[in-house]
Design a protein around this motif. Sequence first.
Motif, PDB file in Angstrom:
ATOM      1  N   LEU A 161     -18.945 -26.540 -73.612  1.00  0.00           N
ATOM      2  CA  LEU A 161     -17.606 -25.954 -73.511  1.00  0.00           C
ATOM      3  C   LEU A 161     -17.603 -24.449 -73.736  1.00  0.00           C
ATOM      4  CD1 LEU A 161     -15.517 -28.707 -75.265  1.00  0.00           C
ATOM      5  CD2 LEU A 161     -15.365 -28.016 -72.889  1.00  0.00           C
ATOM      6  N   PRO A 214     -13.365 -30.230 -68.499  1.00  0.00           N
ATOM      7  CA  PRO A 214     -13.334 -29.581 -69.811  1.00  0.00           C
ATOM      8  C   PRO A 214     -12.199 -30.078 -70.714  1.00  0.00           C
ATOM      9  CG  PRO A 214     -13.798 -27.951 -68.145  1.00  0.00           C
ATOM     10  CD  PRO A 214     -13.432 -29.232 -67.421  1.00  0.00           C
ATOM     11  N   MET A 215     -11.070 -30.475 -70.118  1.00  0.00           N
ATOM     12  CA  MET A 215      -9.988 -31.049 -70.936  1.00  0.00           C
ATOM     13  C   MET A 215     -10.463 -32.342 -71.587  1.00  0.00           C
ATOM     14  SD  MET A 215      -6.678 -30.373 -68.531  1.00  0.00           S
ATOM     15  CE  MET A 215      -5.446 -30.979 -69.647  1.00  0.00           C
ATOM     16  N   ASN A 225     -12.969 -31.456 -74.290  1.00  0.00           N
ATOM     17  CA  ASN A 225     -12.249 -30.959 -75.473  1.00  0.00           C
ATOM     18  C   ASN A 225     -11.621 -32.093 -76.258  1.00  0.00           C
ATOM     19  OD1 ASN A 225     -12.318 -28.156 -76.139  1.00  0.00           O
ATOM     20  ND2 ASN A 225     -11.404 -27.744 -74.143  1.00  0.00           N
ATOM     21  N   LEU A 259     -14.458 -33.793 -78.134  1.00  0.00           N
ATOM     22  CA  LEU A 259     -15.004 -32.970 -79.211  1.00  0.00           C
ATOM     23  C   LEU A 259     -14.013 -32.720 -80.337  1.00  0.00           C
ATOM     24  CD1 LEU A 259     -17.454 -31.291 -80.139  1.00  0.00           C
ATOM     25  CD2 LEU A 259     -16.458 -29.362 -78.911  1.00  0.00           C
ATOM     26  N   SER A 260     -12.785 -32.350 -79.987  1.00  0.00           N
ATOM     27  CA  SER A 260     -11.829 -31.930 -81.010  1.00  0.00           C
ATOM     28  C   SER A 260     -10.974 -33.062 -81.577  1.00  0.00           C
ATOM     29  CB  SER A 260     -10.912 -30.832 -80.459  1.00  0.00           C
ATOM     30  OG  SER A 260     -10.119 -31.332 -79.417  1.00  0.00           O
ATOM     31  N   PHE A 262     -14.353 -22.205 -73.977  1.00  0.00           N
ATOM     32  CA  PHE A 262     -13.186 -23.028 -73.645  1.00  0.00           C
ATOM     33  C   PHE A 262     -12.900 -24.095 -74.690  1.00  0.00           C
ATOM     34  CE2 PHE A 262     -14.922 -21.532 -69.590  1.00  0.00           C
ATOM     35  CZ  PHE A 262     -13.828 -20.794 -69.155  1.00  0.00           C
ATOM     36  N   ARG A 263     -13.567 -24.014 -75.797  1.00  0.00           N
ATOM     37  CA  ARG A 263     -13.433 -25.019 -76.852  1.00  0.00           C
ATOM     38  C   ARG A 263     -12.114 -24.854 -77.596  1.00  0.00           C
ATOM     39  NH1 ARG A 263     -16.900 -25.489 -82.245  1.00  0.00           N
ATOM     40  NH2 ARG A 263     -16.102 -27.505 -82.887  1.00  0.00           N
ATOM     41  N   CYS A 264     -11.424 -25.972 -77.814  1.00  0.00           N
ATOM     42  CA  CYS A 264     -10.186 -25.973 -78.599  1.00  0.00           C
ATOM     43  C   CYS A 264     -10.537 -26.143 -80.070  1.00  0.00           C
ATOM     44  CB  CYS A 264      -9.293 -27.144 -78.193  1.00  0.00           C
ATOM     45  SG  CYS A 264      -8.612 -27.007 -76.550  1.00  0.00           S
ATOM     46  N   GLU A 265      -9.592 -25.806 -80.919  1.00  0.00           N
ATOM     47  CA  GLU A 265      -9.853 -26.010 -82.339  1.00  0.00           C
ATOM     48  C   GLU A 265      -9.747 -27.494 -82.678  1.00  0.00           C
ATOM     49  OE1 GLU A 265      -5.940 -25.000 -84.742  1.00  0.00           O
ATOM     50  OE2 GLU A 265      -6.524 -23.332 -83.442  1.00  0.00           O
ATOM     51  N   GLU A 266     -10.490 -27.886 -83.706  1.00  0.00           N
ATOM     52  CA  GLU A 266     -10.526 -29.301 -84.101  1.00  0.00           C
ATOM     53  C   GLU A 266      -9.235 -29.686 -84.800  1.00  0.00           C
ATOM     54  OE1 GLU A 266     -14.034 -29.644 -86.476  1.00  0.00           O
ATOM     55  OE2 GLU A 266     -15.352 -29.450 -84.747  1.00  0.00           O
TER      56      GLU A 266
END
Length: 146
Positions: free
Chosen positions: A76, A47-48, A51, A54-55, A79-83
Amino acid sequence: FTSSDKERNGQVSRHVEADDLTRFESVWSIMENAPHLTSTKSKVVVPMFFNFMLSQYYIFHSDDPDSRELNLVEILGEFRCEEWPREELGRKALQKKLEIFLKTFAAVKGPQQLFKHRTLLQMFVSFLSNPDSKLANLALSCVLRY
């Protein structure tokens, strides 16, 4: 480090911090040299990587068709981080981070045991056509582990 950080005898002061990319590279080199950690902690590591893709990576490379095809937002979930803002991202830093991630995954023996291994394989295959030969070769190393 800047030249003003160095003392006359060529040593760097212990109060000087390394930049973010150097810290990132140091941490992930441990994962590359200990692939069993990547395997056992794949529910955190993968997932890291997703992320990051994606971000950061797909924000900078917004024209990449794989970003839509992979649907990482759904994978994700919470668990998604902000962009990151596109202007804060640098091509060389993103390239280096992606190389580091690919080296880490290329070191894993039996990547079928990794979390979301099919999505990872799909990503690695998509990088085989990357115009940067270094990235394409690293992606090939990842694919060949399957």
